[in-house]
Design a protein around this motif. Sequence first.
Motif, PDB file in Angstrom:
ATOM      1  N   TYR A 138       0.802  -1.238   0.000  1.00  0.00           N
ATOM      2  CA  TYR A 138       0.000   0.000   0.000  1.00  0.00           C
ATOM      3  C   TYR A 138       0.826   1.275   0.000  1.00  0.00           C
ATOM      4  O   TYR A 138       0.274   2.347   0.242  1.00  0.00           O
ATOM      5  N   VAL A 139       2.097   1.176  -0.234  1.00  0.00           N
ATOM      6  CA  VAL A 139       2.876   2.408  -0.421  1.00  0.00           C
ATOM      7  C   VAL A 139       3.725   2.268  -1.687  1.00  0.00           C
ATOM      8  O   VAL A 139       3.916   1.175  -2.205  1.00  0.00           O
ATOM      9  N   THR A 140       4.229   3.388  -2.148  1.00  0.00           N
ATOM     10  CA  THR A 140       5.097   3.376  -3.328  1.00  0.00           C
ATOM     11  C   THR A 140       6.536   3.614  -2.882  1.00  0.00           C
ATOM     12  O   THR A 140       6.800   3.929  -1.712  1.00  0.00           O
ATOM     13  N   THR A 141       7.437   3.523  -3.828  1.00  0.00           N
ATOM     14  CA  THR A 141       8.840   3.785  -3.492  1.00  0.00           C
ATOM     15  C   THR A 141       9.099   5.285  -3.280  1.00  0.00           C
ATOM     16  O   THR A 141      10.126   5.645  -2.724  1.00  0.00           O
ATOM     17  N   ASP A 142       8.165   6.149  -3.721  1.00  0.00           N
ATOM     18  CA  ASP A 142       8.300   7.579  -3.387  1.00  0.00           C
ATOM     19  C   ASP A 142       8.148   7.755  -1.877  1.00  0.00           C
ATOM     20  O   ASP A 142       8.938   8.451  -1.230  1.00  0.00           O
ATOM     21  N   THR A 143       7.123   7.135  -1.335  1.00  0.00           N
ATOM     22  CA  THR A 143       6.905   7.222   0.115  1.00  0.00           C
ATOM     23  C   THR A 143       8.062   6.550   0.850  1.00  0.00           C
ATOM     24  O   THR A 143       8.573   7.066   1.850  1.00  0.00           O
ATOM     25  N   ALA A 144       8.483   5.409   0.324  1.00  0.00           N
ATOM     26  CA  ALA A 144       9.612   4.692   0.940  1.00  0.00           C
ATOM     27  C   ALA A 144      10.867   5.571   0.912  1.00  0.00           C
ATOM     28  O   ALA A 144      11.637   5.603   1.883  1.00  0.00           O
ATOM     29  N   ALA A 145      11.053   6.304  -0.186  1.00  0.00           N
ATOM     30  CA  ALA A 145      12.231   7.177  -0.302  1.00  0.00           C
ATOM     31  C   ALA A 145      12.232   8.217   0.810  1.00  0.00           C
ATOM     32  O   ALA A 145      13.263   8.487   1.434  1.00  0.00           O
ATOM     33  N   MET A 146      11.054   8.788   1.076  1.00  0.00           N
ATOM     34  CA  MET A 146      10.978   9.794   2.143  1.00  0.00           C
ATOM     35  C   MET A 146      11.279   9.153   3.497  1.00  0.00           C
ATOM     36  O   MET A 146      12.038   9.700   4.302  1.00  0.00           O
ATOM     37  N   GLY A 147      10.671   7.992   3.724  1.00  0.00           N
ATOM     38  CA  GLY A 147      10.863   7.306   5.009  1.00  0.00           C
ATOM     39  C   GLY A 147      12.318   6.936   5.248  1.00  0.00           C
ATOM     40  O   GLY A 147      12.867   7.146   6.339  1.00  0.00           O
TER      41      GLY A 147
END
Length: 238
Positions: A138-147
């Motif tokens: 349920y998340v993308t690698t954009d969100t993962a990048a921020m995290g």
Amino acid sequence: MKPIYHRILIKLSGEQLVGEQQFGIDAKLIQWIANEVKATTELGVQVVIMVGGGNFVRGAEIAGGGITRINADYMGMLGTMMNGLAMTDIFNEAGVPTRLLTSVRADQVADPFTQRRAFSHLNKGRVVVLAGGIGLPYVTTDTAAMGLALQLECDVVCKLTKVDGVYDRDPVKFSDAKKLTTISFQQAVEDPNIKVMDKAAMGFALEHNKPIAVFALHQAGNLKRFATGEPIGTLIKD
Ligand code: UDP
């Protein structure tokens, strides 16, 4: 030339790795990216790369018809691992010491991501490629990048794109579209014409005040120029 950043995280989408190919991975293009990154690490900047998987699978797109969203997302994460493996090999071959860490457990394939392991590689001058996003659906690698930029104390997230920054309107459709050199998080979240990252990623950036730089991947020297403080592309900040 002195860098103004100590550690940066680059978000590369899977689509950008297809290059001249119809599908999959363009090794020549990745070699070229390796040299761009090398010019930056030679300045003393530590580089983390979060790689996407959209050239293989995007969970939200293939879920349905019997494929559950959860497994569609795991398929997407596995796609990021394929990209990460290719990138790591090509970078090492190009003389850029690089290690792959993954947030999806796959011991034969890559070491599991931990903050300690990533810091250890970075402090030895190695590039760290991150695959598997954050390892959750349920998340993308954009969100993962921020995290991961937060966890790894990166100064900025660089979103490398086809266009050379953020415009007030789609520059492909409108010839009078204007490039914005800086915009606030609020503007980036609220303006429907501005599509840099998905909402979850932008929310994360806003909440934790993590700047995002948007600039073109395909212009030689851009990454190095950015790292030394040249105003290229668009900076999204508070
Ligand atoms: N994905 C996920 N969790 C993560 C990172 C990725 O579920 O932490 C899945 C999701 O389905 C996503 C796919 O992996 O669509 C590929 O990543 P993304 O779409 O971000 O790739 P990009 O568009 O950047 O190539």
